[in-house]
Each structure stands twice: as C-alpha cells, then as structure tokens.
Design a protein around this motif. Sequence first.
Motif, PDB file in Angstrom:
ATOM      1  N   SER A   1      13.010   7.181  -0.899  1.00  0.00           N
ATOM      2  CA  SER A   1      12.056   7.711  -1.883  1.00  0.00           C
ATOM      3  C   SER A   1      11.632   9.137  -1.510  1.00  0.00           C
ATOM      4  CB  SER A   1      10.828   6.798  -1.962  1.00  0.00           C
ATOM      5  OG  SER A   1       9.839   7.345  -2.807  1.00  0.00           O
ATOM      6  N   CYS A   2      11.408   9.368  -0.222  1.00  0.00           N
ATOM      7  CA  CYS A   2      11.047  10.712   0.247  1.00  0.00           C
ATOM      8  C   CYS A   2      12.173  11.691  -0.046  1.00  0.00           C
ATOM      9  CB  CYS A   2      10.751  10.691   1.748  1.00  0.00           C
ATOM     10  SG  CYS A   2       9.207   9.869   2.195  1.00  0.00           S
ATOM     11  N   PHE A   3      13.402  11.257   0.168  1.00  0.00           N
ATOM     12  CA  PHE A   3      14.578  12.093  -0.090  1.00  0.00           C
ATOM     13  C   PHE A   3      14.663  12.455  -1.569  1.00  0.00           C
ATOM     14  CE2 PHE A   3      19.090  11.553  -1.559  1.00  0.00           C
ATOM     15  CZ  PHE A   3      19.516  12.836  -1.262  1.00  0.00           C
ATOM     16  N   GLU A   4      14.463  11.478  -2.433  1.00  0.00           N
ATOM     17  CA  GLU A   4      14.563  11.705  -3.879  1.00  0.00           C
ATOM     18  C   GLU A   4      13.455  12.617  -4.393  1.00  0.00           C
ATOM     19  OE1 GLU A   4      16.757   7.548  -5.238  1.00  0.00           O
ATOM     20  OE2 GLU A   4      14.563   7.649  -5.197  1.00  0.00           O
ATOM     21  N   ASN A   5      12.289  12.563  -3.742  1.00  0.00           N
ATOM     22  CA  ASN A   5      11.145  13.371  -4.179  1.00  0.00           C
ATOM     23  C   ASN A   5      10.955  14.650  -3.364  1.00  0.00           C
ATOM     24  OD1 ASN A   5      10.361  11.389  -6.129  1.00  0.00           O
ATOM     25  ND2 ASN A   5       9.397  10.189  -4.502  1.00  0.00           N
ATOM     26  N   GLY A   6      11.833  14.863  -2.370  1.00  0.00           N
ATOM     27  CA  GLY A   6      11.705  16.049  -1.531  1.00  0.00           C
ATOM     28  C   GLY A   6      10.430  16.041  -0.698  1.00  0.00           C
ATOM     29  N   GLN A   7       9.992  14.858  -0.297  1.00  0.00           N
ATOM     30  CA  GLN A   7       8.735  14.695   0.462  1.00  0.00           C
ATOM     31  C   GLN A   7       9.027  14.467   1.935  1.00  0.00           C
ATOM     32  OE1 GLN A   7       6.313  11.379  -0.927  1.00  0.00           O
ATOM     33  NE2 GLN A   7       5.612  10.976   1.155  1.00  0.00           N
ATOM     34  N   VAL A   8       8.396  15.260   2.807  1.00  0.00           N
ATOM     35  CA  VAL A   8       8.616  15.090   4.244  1.00  0.00           C
ATOM     36  C   VAL A   8       7.463  14.369   4.937  1.00  0.00           C
ATOM     37  CG1 VAL A   8      10.126  17.099   4.429  1.00  0.00           C
ATOM     38  CG2 VAL A   8       7.665  17.369   4.782  1.00  0.00           C
TER      39      VAL A   8
ATOM     40  N   ASN B   1       0.817  -1.223   0.000  1.00  0.00           N
ATOM     41  CA  ASN B   1       0.000   0.000   0.000  1.00  0.00           C
ATOM     42  C   ASN B   1       0.847   1.268   0.000  1.00  0.00           C
ATOM     43  OD1 ASN B   1      -2.366  -1.449  -0.025  1.00  0.00           O
ATOM     44  ND2 ASN B   1      -2.751  -1.253   2.169  1.00  0.00           N
ATOM     45  N   LEU B   2       2.114   1.151   0.434  1.00  0.00           N
ATOM     46  CA  LEU B   2       2.988   2.324   0.466  1.00  0.00           C
ATOM     47  C   LEU B   2       3.274   2.875  -0.926  1.00  0.00           C
ATOM     48  CD1 LEU B   2       5.642   1.289   3.147  1.00  0.00           C
ATOM     49  CD2 LEU B   2       3.839   3.001   3.402  1.00  0.00           C
ATOM     50  N   SER B   3       3.073   2.058  -1.946  1.00  0.00           N
ATOM     51  CA  SER B   3       3.311   2.510  -3.319  1.00  0.00           C
ATOM     52  C   SER B   3       2.200   3.423  -3.817  1.00  0.00           C
ATOM     53  CB  SER B   3       3.457   1.305  -4.257  1.00  0.00           C
ATOM     54  OG  SER B   3       2.273   0.516  -4.244  1.00  0.00           O
ATOM     55  N   HIS B   4       1.078   3.455  -3.097  1.00  0.00           N
ATOM     56  CA  HIS B   4      -0.039   4.342  -3.451  1.00  0.00           C
ATOM     57  C   HIS B   4       0.031   5.589  -2.574  1.00  0.00           C
ATOM     58  CE1 HIS B   4      -1.776   1.077  -5.810  1.00  0.00           C
ATOM     59  NE2 HIS B   4      -1.596   0.284  -4.769  1.00  0.00           N
ATOM     60  N   HIS B   5       0.307   6.722  -3.188  1.00  0.00           N
ATOM     61  CA  HIS B   5       0.556   7.949  -2.433  1.00  0.00           C
ATOM     62  C   HIS B   5      -0.588   8.294  -1.471  1.00  0.00           C
ATOM     63  CE1 HIS B   5       2.487  11.791  -1.650  1.00  0.00           C
ATOM     64  NE2 HIS B   5       1.308  12.382  -1.796  1.00  0.00           N
TER      65      HIS B   5
ATOM     66  N   GLY C   1       5.201  11.585   6.170  1.00  0.00           N
ATOM     67  CA  GLY C   1       5.388  10.148   6.380  1.00  0.00           C
ATOM     68  C   GLY C   1       6.735   9.788   6.973  1.00  0.00           C
ATOM     69  N   ILE C   2       7.694  10.724   6.932  1.00  0.00           N
ATOM     70  CA  ILE C   2       9.032  10.426   7.449  1.00  0.00           C
ATOM     71  C   ILE C   2       8.998  10.188   8.950  1.00  0.00           C
ATOM     72  CG2 ILE C   2      11.294  11.450   7.926  1.00  0.00           C
ATOM     73  CD1 ILE C   2      11.252  12.653   5.173  1.00  0.00           C
ATOM     74  N   GLU C   3       8.237  11.014   9.669  1.00  0.00           N
ATOM     75  CA  GLU C   3       8.161  10.860  11.127  1.00  0.00           C
ATOM     76  C   GLU C   3       7.656   9.475  11.507  1.00  0.00           C
ATOM     77  OE1 GLU C   3       6.010  12.873  15.064  1.00  0.00           O
ATOM     78  OE2 GLU C   3       5.783  13.803  13.094  1.00  0.00           O
ATOM     79  N   GLU C   4       6.590   9.029  10.830  1.00  0.00           N
ATOM     80  CA  GLU C   4       6.020   7.709  11.125  1.00  0.00           C
ATOM     81  C   GLU C   4       6.980   6.587  10.742  1.00  0.00           C
ATOM     82  OE1 GLU C   4       2.707  10.619  10.615  1.00  0.00           O
ATOM     83  OE2 GLU C   4       4.513  10.130   9.489  1.00  0.00           O
ATOM     84  N   ALA C   5       7.643   6.716   9.584  1.00  0.00           N
ATOM     85  CA  ALA C   5       8.569   5.669   9.126  1.00  0.00           C
ATOM     86  C   ALA C   5       9.741   5.503  10.099  1.00  0.00           C
ATOM     87  CB  ALA C   5       9.089   6.008   7.730  1.00  0.00           C
ATOM     88  N   LEU C   6      10.295   6.618  10.573  1.00  0.00           N
ATOM     89  CA  LEU C   6      11.406   6.550  11.533  1.00  0.00           C
ATOM     90  C   LEU C   6      10.954   5.978  12.869  1.00  0.00           C
ATOM     91  CD1 LEU C   6      13.135   9.963  10.776  1.00  0.00           C
ATOM     92  CD2 LEU C   6      14.101   7.700  10.373  1.00  0.00           C
TER      93      LEU C   6
ATOM     94  N   LEU D   1       9.844  -5.472   6.878  1.00  0.00           N
ATOM     95  CA  LEU D   1       9.430  -4.085   7.057  1.00  0.00           C
ATOM     96  C   LEU D   1      10.605  -3.112   7.261  1.00  0.00           C
ATOM     97  CD1 LEU D   1       6.909  -2.334   7.109  1.00  0.00           C
ATOM     98  CD2 LEU D   1       6.834  -2.579   9.583  1.00  0.00           C
ATOM     99  N   PRO D   2      11.694  -3.499   7.980  1.00  0.00           N
ATOM    100  CA  PRO D   2      12.810  -2.548   8.124  1.00  0.00           C
ATOM    101  C   PRO D   2      13.347  -2.057   6.775  1.00  0.00           C
ATOM    102  CG  PRO D   2      13.074  -4.350   9.673  1.00  0.00           C
ATOM    103  CD  PRO D   2      11.934  -4.729   8.777  1.00  0.00           C
ATOM    104  N   LYS D   3      13.541  -2.975   5.852  1.00  0.00           N
ATOM    105  CA  LYS D   3      14.034  -2.603   4.520  1.00  0.00           C
ATOM    106  C   LYS D   3      13.023  -1.716   3.798  1.00  0.00           C
ATOM    107  CE  LYS D   3      15.702  -4.574   0.168  1.00  0.00           C
ATOM    108  NZ  LYS D   3      16.011  -5.832  -0.572  1.00  0.00           N
ATOM    109  N   ALA D   4      11.732  -2.052   3.933  1.00  0.00           N
ATOM    110  CA  ALA D   4      10.683  -1.271   3.278  1.00  0.00           C
ATOM    111  C   ALA D   4      10.652   0.160   3.801  1.00  0.00           C
ATOM    112  CB  ALA D   4       9.321  -1.938   3.484  1.00  0.00           C
ATOM    113  N   MET D   5      10.874   0.337   5.102  1.00  0.00           N
ATOM    114  CA  MET D   5      10.873   1.683   5.689  1.00  0.00           C
ATOM    115  C   MET D   5      12.073   2.492   5.196  1.00  0.00           C
ATOM    116  SD  MET D   5       8.166   2.158   7.514  1.00  0.00           S
ATOM    117  CE  MET D   5       7.442   1.351   6.070  1.00  0.00           C
ATOM    118  N   LEU D   6      13.234   1.843   5.084  1.00  0.00           N
ATOM    119  CA  LEU D   6      14.421   2.542   4.591  1.00  0.00           C
ATOM    120  C   LEU D   6      14.240   2.935   3.126  1.00  0.00           C
ATOM    121  CD1 LEU D   6      17.220   0.380   6.253  1.00  0.00           C
ATOM    122  CD2 LEU D   6      16.606   2.731   6.842  1.00  0.00           C
ATOM    123  N   VAL D   7      13.659   2.058   2.342  1.00  0.00           N
ATOM    124  CA  VAL D   7      13.385   2.358   0.927  1.00  0.00           C
ATOM    125  C   VAL D   7      12.408   3.526   0.830  1.00  0.00           C
ATOM    126  CG1 VAL D   7      12.285   1.485  -1.172  1.00  0.00           C
ATOM    127  CG2 VAL D   7      13.887   0.035   0.088  1.00  0.00           C
ATOM    128  N   PHE D   8      11.412   3.554   1.721  1.00  0.00           N
ATOM    129  CA  PHE D   8      10.433   4.642   1.719  1.00  0.00           C
ATOM    130  C   PHE D   8      11.126   5.977   2.034  1.00  0.00           C
ATOM    131  CE2 PHE D   8       7.605   7.439   4.169  1.00  0.00           C
ATOM    132  CZ  PHE D   8       6.598   7.657   3.233  1.00  0.00           C
TER     133      PHE D   8
END
Length: 391
Positions: free
Chosen positions: A129-136, A86-90, A138-143, A119-126
């Motif tokens: 992705s946020c870094f590459e897209n300049g998106q903040v 589901n993380l692939s759907h914005h 969801g970062i708080e929840e992922a960390l 899930l650890p790998k999925a969170m790091l990949v997410f």
Amino acid sequence: MKDPVTTITGITYDRESIERWLFTGGNTTCPVTKQPLPKDSDLTPNHTLRRLIQAWCTENASHGVDRIPTPKPCLDKAYVLKLIKNLSHHKLQIKTLTQMELLAAESERNKKCMVQAGLPKAMLVFIVSCFENGQVSGIEEALSILCLIKIPGGESREFLCENDKIIESLTWVLGCKMENSATVKSHAVSVLRILLEDASSGVLERLKPEFFERIVGVLREKITQQGIKSALEVLLYACPLGRNRKMMVQSGAVFELIELELGSPERRTTELNLGVLSHLCCCAEGRAQFLSHGGGIAVVAMRILRVSPAVDDPAILILSSICKFSGTSMVIKEMVDVKAVSKLCVLLQADCAPYLKDKAKEILRSHFDEWKNFPCNFSSLSCLLEYKVSS
C-alpha cells in the motif's frame, strides 16, 4: 523465576527461558524429561509458585531483594486483529505500528500470537500500500516487525502467489531515501531473503533488472553485515536461472562480489560470495567481467584450503570454468603469477574431497604444456609432473 509456567510434561520453567529454548533455540524436547515439547504446546502460568516467589521477595526486602511484578496478561489474537484493523486509519498507523513493534520485541509468546493472527501478511500488504501511494512513513516500523516475528516457512510462497506486487514493493523500498536508510535496507533485503527462499520458479522468472540493480547496490554500499549476507543469499536463490545470471552480471554483480571478497569478510559471507561467483562464471559475460578485475583469480585462489570446505568447492569450479572456456595465454600466466597453479598442486596433497582433487587434476592437465614452460618458483612442480605422467 519471574514468570513461572508449567509445560505439558509437568515441569515448571521461567517463561522467558523456556520460550527462548523453544522458539529461538529451535528445540523440540523438554530440557528435563527429554519428552517431546512442540512449539505450539501450551505453557500454563504457575500462579501458586509465582505468589510464593513474590512472598519470599517481600520477606527479604530488607536484604535488597526486589519484589517481582505480576506478569502482564498474555497478548491475545483479538487484540492483534484490532491493531491490524487500525492500520486502515491513516492517523493511527504510526502509533499502531510502534505499538506492534514494542509487543513483538517484548517476548517470544507475543511473536507467536502475532503470527497466528496473520500479522506477517498484514505487514506485507501495508508495504504494498505504501508503494502504491508513494508513502514512506511507517515502512521502517513495518519491516522491523517482519524481521522480529519472521514469516513462517511455507507461507511466503502463498503470500507471493496472492500478491504479485510484494517483490516490486520491496525493490522500491531499497531505492527510497529515508532516515535510518541502512537499517531499512537491511531489513528489506532480509525480508526478500525469507520470501525468495521458498519461491516458485515462476516468481524467480519474473524478477526484473531493477531488482538485481538494487540488490547489488546493497553489496556496493555495504550497509550492514546482516544486509550483505541476506543480499548474497537472495542472489544465490535467483542464480539457477540463466536470465537472472545475465541480469546480475549486467548490474555489475561480479565486480562487487570480488571487491567484497578482497575486504576479507567473515567465513559465511565468503561461502555465499564464492557460491554466487561460481554460478556467474558459468556464463561468458560473467567470466569476462571476472577476468576484467585484476584481483579475481588471486582472491579466489587465496581462499582455497583457508576458509572451509564450502568455499573450496565453488573456488575450484570458478578456476575450472575460467581455464576451460577463457584460458588465454594471459590468463594462464596470471594463474602462475598469483600462485593459483601452486595452490591447485597443494590441494592434490591435502585432506579434502576426492572429487575436488579430480577437478584440480583436470585443471592442471588442461594447460600443463603451457605451465611447464614458465620459470616456476614453486616446489610442487614435481607434483604437477607426477600427475601428468600418471594420467
């Protein structure tokens, strides 16, 4: 008991208690039988006992006893994989991350399942992705999720090999401005600590000046106690490489470490702090920055024999480096003024490791001719003379 489960040793425990024993306490034996009880061993629900407990609760409801609820079904790997997808759907990201965070905080059993599902790998990949897209968002929840479920030991090295943007992404997070900034930065530096603990020399060699500037920024801002300790551990992991020490010094690390120590931090923070300082004082730039701070020698001398043996070692090494390579007349006088020489004499008579006493003797001998001429007010001068003669 609210959710009785039976272990492979045949003993029944409340699920929350036995999971805390295994996963949080780090134990590997059955509390009753003392037989081996691996963390990945199955905990079988004891339905019969649970129904008996629920029946007893119902019978005693008139006495104020509440009936325990039937436990929720165990989280399974398939459901976690569905959440990851589901993380692939914005539009579903925030809702999915919030649900993951709640599940991770619910029980050790859920954390174990989430780790097994990747899930650890999925969170790091997410986060990458946020870094590459300049998106903040969801970062708080992922960390937070990463800090809850923990990255398994050994897997961090594999993650860093597979994706070389992970460190860069977390460095970016440390520079982002967002709500709950202190919590986000604390979690980000905690994740960096876990990743770098087992990192290869190749990864440590690729760290950039911006990385150390952001880590030192965490020390400067004093975000949280956990964040400070994690930042110090990150610096300690990177210290063995000379290029990294140079970048730390250039980022103002020595000054911030001394300032942090002057605030009388807790024992573990002091141990880490002086550990990093001892590495940085091995280079000329580090010693110069150390001596440029008026409280450097004083605070290091003050910590000797007052905190723990883990502090005495780096503290003596710092004074040794300063005396050996930067022992100007001004430094020699300052060591007398702040009672560093006196503390070294006290250490010779204390119950501590022989090699520390040898190091202290070496420091005292190195500038004995200068120190003996100072008008001293410490009674241990005779001790200094005794060791000079005996040497």
